[in-house]
Design an enzyme around this catalytic site. Sequence first.
Site, PDB file in Angstrom:
ATOM      1  N   LYS A 134      53.495  42.622  33.781  1.00 47.45           N
ATOM      2  CA  LYS A 134      53.649  41.249  34.265  1.00 47.45           C
ATOM      3  C   LYS A 134      55.113  41.026  34.555  1.00 47.45           C
ATOM      4  O   LYS A 134      55.971  41.304  33.703  1.00 47.45           O
ATOM      5  CB  LYS A 134      53.176  40.279  33.194  1.00 47.45           C
ATOM      6  CG  LYS A 134      53.501  38.825  33.485  1.00 47.45           C
ATOM      7  CD  LYS A 134      52.884  37.906  32.469  1.00 47.45           C
ATOM      8  CE  LYS A 134      53.367  36.480  32.697  1.00 47.45           C
ATOM      9  NZ  LYS A 134      52.617  35.515  31.905  1.00 47.45           N
TER      10      LYS A 134
HETATM   11  C1  R5P Z   1      55.833  35.182  29.361  1.00 51.46           C
HETATM   12  O1  R5P Z   1      56.508  35.683  28.553  1.00 51.46           O
HETATM   13  C2  R5P Z   1      54.718  34.402  28.840  1.00 51.46           C
HETATM   14  O2  R5P Z   1      53.488  34.998  29.088  1.00 51.46           O
HETATM   15  C3  R5P Z   1      54.796  33.028  29.326  1.00 51.46           C
HETATM   16  O3  R5P Z   1      54.292  32.163  28.392  1.00 51.46           O
HETATM   17  C4  R5P Z   1      54.107  32.843  30.615  1.00 51.46           C
HETATM   18  O4  R5P Z   1      54.456  33.854  31.514  1.00 51.46           O
HETATM   19  C5  R5P Z   1      54.526  31.616  31.239  1.00 51.46           C
HETATM   20  O5  R5P Z   1      53.764  31.411  32.359  1.00 51.46           O
HETATM   21  P1  R5P Z   1      54.343  30.464  33.460  1.00 51.46           P
HETATM   22  O6  R5P Z   1      55.766  30.869  33.638  1.00 51.46           O
HETATM   23  O7  R5P Z   1      53.514  30.724  34.675  1.00 51.46           O
HETATM   24  O8  R5P Z   1      54.197  29.070  32.957  1.00 51.46           O
END
Ligand code: R5P
Length: 293
Positions: free
Chosen positions: A205
Amino acid sequence: MADKDGLKVSKDYGVGIPFANNTPFHVKGANNLDWGMKRHLSNIFDAKSGKTVMFAFDHGYFMGSTAGLERLDLVIPKLLPAIDVLMGTRGALRTCIPPDTGKAIALRVSSGSSMLNDDLSHEILAVDMEDSIRMNADCIAVQTFIGADGQLSSIDNLSKCINAGMRYNIPVLGVVAVGKDMERTDRFFKLATRIVAEMGANIIKTYYCDNFEEVVAACPVPIVVAGGKKLPERDALTLAYNSIAGGAAGLDMGRNIFQSENSLEMALAIRKIVHEGFTDKEAWEFFREATKS
Ligand code: R5P
């Protein structure tokens, strides 16, 4: 490496040439894995499109009660029709998510940071493999901080998870984190995603960037793109489209879905891009039509 000076610059990424070791299994880099591992990856990546819509709601592990996620029990169930994979903590999943959703689970297993820390790069493994198996996790998610203070310990965490994951056929999702003083360039993402993939992670990711196609081409496992801070819906759909057009195997968005006034419609619009080949313009039209009052 003894001598870093005068290294040749990588340039031949073969963008546009399909990944070679790609049949018969539909997940990049997984062709040579065992049945159980493939079974979990099939729960994550759709066999027809080869892609996935993950929904990240693991924010509580470092942000506490996050805007839009105040009531996990109310927010998550209504988004289920648009989602393939629920990415959350064991506490959130066990307390607030019914076990019969039929959705794949990406279980966040690293922890140790919080909004109150200056340095988010030092984490521990908070969830062991035994509990991940009890949760029937389809993959376990570990934060990795390449180039940051906590690089060594995060690679140690990642390696422990991969070793246990190989033992029990649980895929590992390596989350490539970007510290606040770090660059979000293709140069950094090529380095970090490749290191994490070569350590043995099965899914990465990370964030979208310029020359994203080259980042994808150089990475031998699927990349899912993180959302980041809330953007206007039109812009978030463009980010989603550019990611998929650039070769991402899916999106793992959080705030751009759950902080939208129309979170279900937003998630459905993203789903159209990921699985149905919609452009951002088409997805935006879908979103506008779906939210017309
Ligand atoms: C990354 O470290 C975690 O999974 C985050 O909580 C997640 O990526 C956050 O998602 P977004 O930036 O789309 O809110």
